[in-house]
Write a protein that holds these residues in place. Sequence first.
Motif, PDB file in Angstrom:
ATOM      1  N   ALA A 140     -28.090   7.401 -32.705  1.00 42.14           N
ATOM      2  CA  ALA A 140     -26.991   6.984 -33.491  1.00 42.14           C
ATOM      3  C   ALA A 140     -26.867   7.928 -34.433  1.00 42.14           C
ATOM      4  CB  ALA A 140     -27.016   5.750 -34.216  1.00 42.14           C
ATOM      5  N   THR A 141     -25.746   8.182 -35.229  1.00 42.29           N
ATOM      6  CA  THR A 141     -25.664   9.042 -36.354  1.00 42.29           C
ATOM      7  C   THR A 141     -25.179   8.372 -37.458  1.00 42.29           C
ATOM      8  OG1 THR A 141     -23.300   9.624 -35.674  1.00 42.29           O
ATOM      9  CG2 THR A 141     -24.982  11.062 -34.904  1.00 42.29           C
ATOM     10  N   THR A 142     -25.586   8.974 -38.809  1.00 46.59           N
ATOM     11  CA  THR A 142     -25.070   8.280 -39.838  1.00 46.59           C
ATOM     12  C   THR A 142     -24.838   9.428 -41.226  1.00 46.59           C
ATOM     13  OG1 THR A 142     -25.528   6.598 -41.470  1.00 46.59           O
ATOM     14  CG2 THR A 142     -27.242   7.707 -40.608  1.00 46.59           C
ATOM     15  N   SER A 143     -24.675   9.120 -42.330  1.00 52.47           N
ATOM     16  CA  SER A 143     -24.563   9.830 -43.108  1.00 52.47           C
ATOM     17  C   SER A 143     -24.477   9.424 -44.711  1.00 52.47           C
ATOM     18  CB  SER A 143     -23.303  11.063 -43.397  1.00 52.47           C
ATOM     19  OG  SER A 143     -22.048  10.175 -43.294  1.00 52.47           O
ATOM     20  N   PHE A 158     -29.469  13.662 -43.537  1.00 58.68           N
ATOM     21  CA  PHE A 158     -30.297  12.813 -42.704  1.00 58.68           C
ATOM     22  C   PHE A 158     -31.119  13.464 -41.797  1.00 58.68           C
ATOM     23  CE2 PHE A 158     -30.300  10.805 -38.478  1.00 58.68           C
ATOM     24  CZ  PHE A 158     -30.708   9.765 -38.914  1.00 58.68           C
ATOM     25  N   GLY A 205     -33.785  11.712 -39.943  1.00 61.85           N
ATOM     26  CA  GLY A 205     -34.192  11.033 -38.717  1.00 61.85           C
ATOM     27  C   GLY A 205     -34.189   9.541 -38.743  1.00 61.85           C
ATOM     28  N   TRP A 206     -34.742   8.848 -37.653  1.00 65.75           N
ATOM     29  CA  TRP A 206     -34.937   7.572 -37.759  1.00 65.75           C
ATOM     30  C   TRP A 206     -36.257   7.184 -37.751  1.00 65.75           C
ATOM     31  CZ3 TRP A 206     -30.823   4.698 -38.668  1.00 65.75           C
ATOM     32  CH2 TRP A 206     -29.375   5.131 -38.489  1.00 65.75           C
ATOM     33  N   ALA A 260     -29.189   9.947 -26.489  1.00 66.34           N
ATOM     34  CA  ALA A 260     -28.958  10.320 -27.973  1.00 66.34           C
ATOM     35  C   ALA A 260     -28.904   9.297 -28.829  1.00 66.34           C
ATOM     36  CB  ALA A 260     -27.190  10.796 -27.752  1.00 66.34           C
ATOM     37  N   PRO A 301     -24.052   3.385 -38.652  1.00 65.84           N
ATOM     38  CA  PRO A 301     -24.153   4.039 -37.621  1.00 65.84           C
ATOM     39  C   PRO A 301     -23.415   3.885 -36.439  1.00 65.84           C
ATOM     40  CG  PRO A 301     -26.383   2.977 -38.585  1.00 65.84           C
ATOM     41  CD  PRO A 301     -24.915   2.265 -39.125  1.00 65.84           C
TER      42      PRO A 301
END
Length: 186
Positions: free
Chosen positions: A171-174, A180, A182-183, A169, A154
């Motif tokens: 974090a982003t991940t793929s 994706f 969400g968290w 904002a 992330p």
Amino acid sequence: DPVGAVLVELGADRTFTVTPGIGYHVADVLVDGVSVGALTTYTFENVAADHTIAASFAINTYTVTYNGNGNDGGTVPVDSNSPYDYNTTATVLDAGTLTRTGYSFAGWNTAADGTGMSYAPSDTFNITADTTLYAQWTINTYTVTFDANGGSTPIPNTKVVTFGSAYGALATTSRTGYTFVGWVTA
């Protein structure tokens, strides 16, 4: 003000001033053996005979009071040694059961806004006036760590968040083959 015998002309008036030392107050004044109260001046009028005046003094006492200063739980400590005699040593208490949601106790201060004299628990000071000590609070910060659960690292992988503040904002991940969504908190 004088000590010993004072000569006064027959029929004259004579005023005496009673001044306590620093840290003391007048407890009583005796005129001709009779209490006239805790006066700081006394006037003999139209003196025609011998008189006596005597003063007694007592040490001033002062309290230490604690104020939670925004606490939302617990109770302020109570100093079982208070009141203290003038210029004796007072020991600062700990927070006891005080709490404030989202904050950590950071000591005591003589001013609610922290601009006075600061004290930590177990500090000591010589007391010369009634003293209120106000709890000081530091807002908590929290570190959020993102676990991609098999996805890419992330960005960012941690974030520091201050209690009560907007998070901002995320974090982003793929991850290949996945969407994706969400968290979640564990």
